[in-house]
Design a protein around this motif. Structure first.
Motif, short mmCIF file in Angstrom:
data_model
loop_
_atom_site.label_atom_id
_atom_site.label_comp_id
_atom_site.label_asym_id
_atom_site.label_seq_id
_atom_site.Cartn_x
_atom_site.Cartn_y
_atom_site.Cartn_z
N UNK A 280 56.14 53.13 53.54
CA UNK A 280 55.92 53.43 52.12
C UNK A 280 55.87 52.15 51.30
N UNK A 281 56.77 51.25 51.59
CA UNK A 281 56.80 49.96 50.88
C UNK A 281 55.54 49.15 51.18
N UNK A 282 55.14 49.17 52.45
CA UNK A 282 53.95 48.43 52.87
C UNK A 282 52.71 48.98 52.16
N UNK A 283 52.55 50.30 52.18
CA UNK A 283 51.38 50.92 51.56
C UNK A 283 51.36 50.65 50.06
N UNK A 284 52.50 50.72 49.41
CA UNK A 284 52.59 50.45 47.98
C UNK A 284 52.15 49.03 47.67
N UNK A 285 52.59 48.07 48.51
CA UNK A 285 52.22 46.68 48.29
C UNK A 285 50.72 46.47 48.50
N UNK A 286 50.16 47.10 49.55
CA UNK A 286 48.73 46.94 49.84
C UNK A 286 47.87 47.52 48.71
N UNK A 287 48.26 48.64 48.19
CA UNK A 287 47.49 49.24 47.09
C UNK A 287 47.52 48.37 45.85
N UNK A 288 48.68 47.76 45.59
CA UNK A 288 48.78 46.85 44.44
C UNK A 288 47.89 45.63 44.64
N UNK A 289 47.83 45.13 45.88
CA UNK A 289 46.98 43.98 46.19
C UNK A 289 45.51 44.30 45.91
N UNK A 290 45.08 45.48 46.34
CA UNK A 290 43.68 45.83 46.15
C UNK A 290 43.33 46.00 44.67
N UNK A 291 44.27 46.52 43.89
CA UNK A 291 44.03 46.61 42.45
C UNK A 291 43.91 45.23 41.83
N UNK A 292 44.75 44.29 42.28
CA UNK A 292 44.66 42.91 41.80
C UNK A 292 43.34 42.28 42.23
N UNK A 293 42.88 42.64 43.41
CA UNK A 293 41.64 42.06 43.94
C UNK A 293 40.45 42.44 43.07
N UNK A 294 40.45 43.65 42.56
CA UNK A 294 39.36 44.08 41.67
C UNK A 294 39.31 43.19 40.43
N UNK A 295 40.47 42.95 39.85
CA UNK A 295 40.50 42.11 38.66
C UNK A 295 40.22 40.65 38.95
N UNK A 296 40.49 40.24 40.20
CA UNK A 296 40.36 38.83 40.55
C UNK A 296 38.91 38.42 40.80
N UNK A 297 38.18 39.18 41.62
CA UNK A 297 36.81 38.74 41.92
C UNK A 297 35.82 39.86 42.23
N UNK A 299 33.70 43.54 41.22
CA UNK A 299 33.11 44.18 40.06
C UNK A 299 33.87 45.47 39.76
N UNK A 300 34.01 45.80 38.48
CA UNK A 300 34.78 46.99 38.11
C UNK A 300 34.17 48.27 38.66
N UNK A 301 32.88 48.24 38.98
CA UNK A 301 32.23 49.43 39.50
C UNK A 301 32.85 49.89 40.82
N UNK A 302 33.45 48.97 41.55
CA UNK A 302 33.99 49.31 42.86
C UNK A 302 35.40 49.90 42.77
N UNK A 303 36.02 49.80 41.60
CA UNK A 303 37.45 50.14 41.47
C UNK A 303 37.76 51.56 41.94
N UNK A 304 37.01 52.54 41.47
CA UNK A 304 37.28 53.94 41.83
C UNK A 304 37.07 54.17 43.31
N UNK A 305 35.94 53.65 43.83
CA UNK A 305 35.62 53.87 45.24
C UNK A 305 36.60 53.13 46.15
N UNK A 306 37.02 51.94 45.74
CA UNK A 306 37.98 51.18 46.54
C UNK A 306 39.33 51.91 46.55
#
Length: 795
Positions: A280-297, A299-306
């Protein structure tokens, strides 16, 4: 050995003379030299301006040369396009027909530019073959930046062509004609991008995977690649518009596929080697990373699908495993882990439904176990406070859990309510009687609102009353609570035993808010009657003060409306003491004169008073006895003599033997009177009672009026249950008539269902009771039977 010295950058060559304005060959040759210089040199000069911030003399000369060449090239394009005698060297028109004229002149230059760009991009494509992975990314980004910057300059150079020939072609609906800048992008996509995009994307995905493994990368490279993919999204039908089709197909699709594969493999391996809580902790951390990745580099269009892709790989694929762990987390009260699981499963469709079901079952069991424990400990002597506190403790515990771990989600709150309703109404205590929960709750409220030596502070009392309403919310038979609470309130008011009028009104206000005006109408009328009685007693005392009589009794009367007070007239005859009888007669005369036509029924069983006694050997001051009127009638007989028989009690008071026996219980227990006979004998015919001159008590005021015994309480319960049953029949009949009056015709089962829906907020009606009421209404001709199991309303 001679040293090698890097050659200095060559100074820009002298500008060639302007070409013949009617010669396409010389014009294009002149332009091509300028375009090549832009393509090859401009990026270097801009790089020095943007990133180095230093303007060298050489750079300034180069820039000046480029600007000068661009201006002269623009004049050459203008001269060529406006020439009417130009010689075409390029063959037939792009749109059919070999002809001369200004239209063809612009087309020649446009085709020359396309051919030039194709050659330039083909050369870049060949060069790219020597690069792989990050080197390829660097090459792609560098050339894209150089190319698009040059395209802006070239677009400016060809602005005359854009403004006239290109615009006219587009206005005429010609396909595949673009302004010069857009043409650069189209050719980049057609010649280089479509052949190189897969390799570039592979390099991007390798870079992202490195980052996911914890390595530091230059994420700005990915950002630039994303921007280039987005820029290439040109709408073929309308060049002025852009789309994300290129980005979605060439970047987003492979990125999502790679993300899904990566997390499926990683999560499968992690779950096999670690506990569910750690996952649970691992999955929570990975999901947070992917959300940061959207903001980092990204395109916002991918956010929902990612997010959807990650949710599937990290959560949905392992939801069964998570849910199986939920019960363990509940049992061990691990709120943080439950909150983590809730937040994860809330991200997928229907992810929380099984959790809500298990939570409801767990809370129900917890409530039933809590009641079982107190039942085992207290037995038949279960105190209302102990019972209600046990219910509240379970509710408070899991309400806090819902708030802290489940974000106060309405569906979890609904599961909590459903579980609480179950263990409040169908626990072990309720097996003997379904009315037990409302009965104990009403009695607990009575304890709180009644005067006592252990009265709690006003603020604490208000908080406790609020807690009572929490349990009240879950009681199904609210009409039972109303009947019992009403009876207890009546006794508190009649005996002036309420701790606070404000607290009483506060409780009634809470009940009114929960159930409406009808529910508390009679309770409020009781208070109105008590206020009216105060005014009436004041008027009666004024009336007596103006008259001529000796005041022997200090009396106070309560006038209680028959329809609002749940009090029954005594079933036994009673002959009150002469002092009381004369006072009652005076008040009756006064009241009937004031309210003509009203009838007074005396509730002697509820009357009480005080007697001052001074016959004791061991007390100089004597004692004051607080007694019921029945006790007063018996004790006043001892003013005449010290000894009376049981038969004399019956003759003087006219009370039934049962009532006399109950009346004597506390008098004998307190040893105010002494009964002749052996120990353990009960009052009855033939028994003689004497005053106890040796009576002693620590208190000067001795309360002998301690209420009815078990038998009286049982009788009150039976009477209350009968009243509840009768009231329910009337409520059901009223609901049926109300429904049928509105619908006129209705199927039998539909009527039963609608009736349940309307009544369930007050009590849960039995289907058999509804059917009996329907039969009663049919007999009374409020309803009639129609064909096909249908009922009709008779006006």
């Amino acid at each position: 050995m001679a040293s090698r010295v890097a050659p200095a950058r060559a100074a820009p060559s002298q500008m060639p003379p302007m070409p013949n304005r009617e010669d396409i060959g010389s014009t294009w040759g002149y332009l091509q030299a300028g375009i090549t210089r832009i393509m090859m040199d401009l990026e270097q000069g801009i790089d020095m301006q943007m990133y180095m911030g230093v303007y060298t003399c050489v750079t300034l000369q180069t820039t000046a040369s480029l600007v000068l060449r661009a201006n002269r090239a623009h004049r050459a394009i203008h001269n060529f396009c406006t020439s009417q005698k130009a010689v075409s060297l390029s063959g037939p028109s792009m749109h059919g027909g070999a002809h001369r004229g200004a239209h063809l002149l612009g087309e020649e230059l446009y085709r020359k530019l396309i051919h030039y760009l194709d050659e330039h991009l083909t050369s870049l494509l060949e060069t790219s073959k020597s690069h792989t992975d990050e080197a390829l990314l660097s090459f792609y980004i560098k050339e894209w930046s150089r190319y698009t910057t040059a395209a802006k300059y070239t677009h400016h150079l060809f602005r005359y062509l854009n403004r006239h020939w290109v615009k006219r072609e587009i206005d005429e609906g010609k396909k595949h004609i673009y302004d010069v800048y857009t043409l650069h992008l189209v050719q980049w996509r057609k010649v280089l991008f479509e052949r190189l995009s897969n390799k570039v994307m592979d390099a991007v995905l390798k870079l992202v995977e490195k980052q996911r493994h914890g390595e530091t990368i230059e994420h700005s490279q990915i950002k630039q690649v994303v921007d280039s993919f987005v820029s290439l999204g040109l709408d073929e039908t309308d060049p002025s518009k852009s789309t994300l089709d290129v980005y979605r197909f060439h970047f987003e699709k492979p990125f999502l596929e790679a993300t899904k594969a990566f997390y499926q493999a990683e999560s499968k391996q992690f779950v096999a080697e670690n506990s569910v809580v750690e996952y649970l902790k691992k999955a929570e951390a990975r999901l947070a990373e992917e959300e940061d990745r959207v903001g980092m580099y990204l395109h916002q269009d991918i956010a929902v699908h990612l997010k959807k892709t990650c949710n599937q790989a990290l959560i949905a694929d392992h939801q069964v495993l998570m849910r199986d762990e939920f019960q363990m987390l509940l049992d061990n009260e691990r709120e943080d882990d439950m909150a983590r699981m809730y937040n994860l499963l809330a991200r997928i469709p229907d992810g929380l439904d099984p959790l809500r079901s298990r939570f409801e079952t767990h809370v129900r069991k917890a409530g039933l176990n809590a009641v079982h424990k107190i039942q085992a400990a207290e037995g038949d002597k279960l105190e209302p406070k102990v019972y209600v506190d046990a219910l509240l403790e379970v509710h408070t515990q899991y309400q806090g859990l819902v708030k802290r771990a489940f974000n106060d989600e309405p569906e979890f709150t609904r599961s909590l309510d459903s579980a609480c309703k179950e263990f409040v109404n169908r626990n072990e205590v309720c097996k003997a009687s379904s009315n037990k929960s409302p009965d104990l709750l009403a009695k607990y409220a009575d304890v709180l609102l009644r005067k006592s030596s252990t009265s709690i502070e006003e603020a604490d009392l208000e908080a406790t009353l609020t807690n009572i309403m929490t349990v009240f919310k879950y009681i199904e038979d609210k009409d039972v609570f109303q009947k019992i609470y009403s009876r207890l309130l009546a006794r508190r008011l009649v005996h002036a035993n309420s701790s606070s009028d404000d607290a009483e009104m506060s409780m009634i206000g809470k009940l009114k808010e929960a159930c409406g005006f009808e529910y508390t109408n009679k309770l409020q009328r009781m208070f109105q009657d008590m206020q009216t009685s105060k005014d009436l007693n004041r008027d009666f005392k004024d009336h007596l003060d103006n008259g001529e009589r000796t005041k022997t009794v200090d009396s106070n009367f309560s006038i209680l409306g028959t329809g609002f007070w749940p009090l029954q007239a005594p079933t036994t005859a009673f002959n009150p003491p002469s002092e009381i009888a004369s006072e009652a007669e005076r008040f009756s005369t006064f009241y009937k004169h004031k309210h003509d036509g009203r009838k007074l029924t005396w509730l002697w069983n509820l009357c009480k008073g005080e007697l001052k006694a001074s016959y004791f050997k061991n007390s100089k001051t004597g004692y004051t006895f607080q007694v019921s009127l029945y006790q007063m009638a018996i004790l006043l007989l001892f003013n005449e003599k010290d000894e009376n028989s049981y038969e004399e009690f019956v003759s003087a008071t006219q009370l039934s033997p049962d009532v006399i026996n109950q009346t004597l219980v506390y008098i004998l227990k307190a040893k105010v009177l002494i009964m002749q006979g052996g120990p353990g004998e009960k009052p009855g015919p033939g028994k003689v009672f004497k005053l106890n001159y040796d009576f002693k008590n620590k208190k000067i005021r001795v309360n002998l009026n301690l209420g009815g015994g078990v038998k009286e309480a049982k009788q009150e319960e039976i009477e209350t249950n009968k009243t509840i049953e009768e009231d329910r029949k009337l409520v059901l009949q009223s609901a049926i008539v109300r429904i049928m009056k509105a619908r006129k015709k209705m199927k039998h089962m539909q009527l039963v269902s609608e009736c349940i829906n309307q009544i369930k907020s007050r009590f849960v009606p039995q289907v058999s009771d509804i059917k009996k009421c329907i039969e009663i209404l049919l007999d009374k001709e409020y309803l009639e039977r129609l064909e096909d199991d249908e009922l009709g309303y008779l006006a």
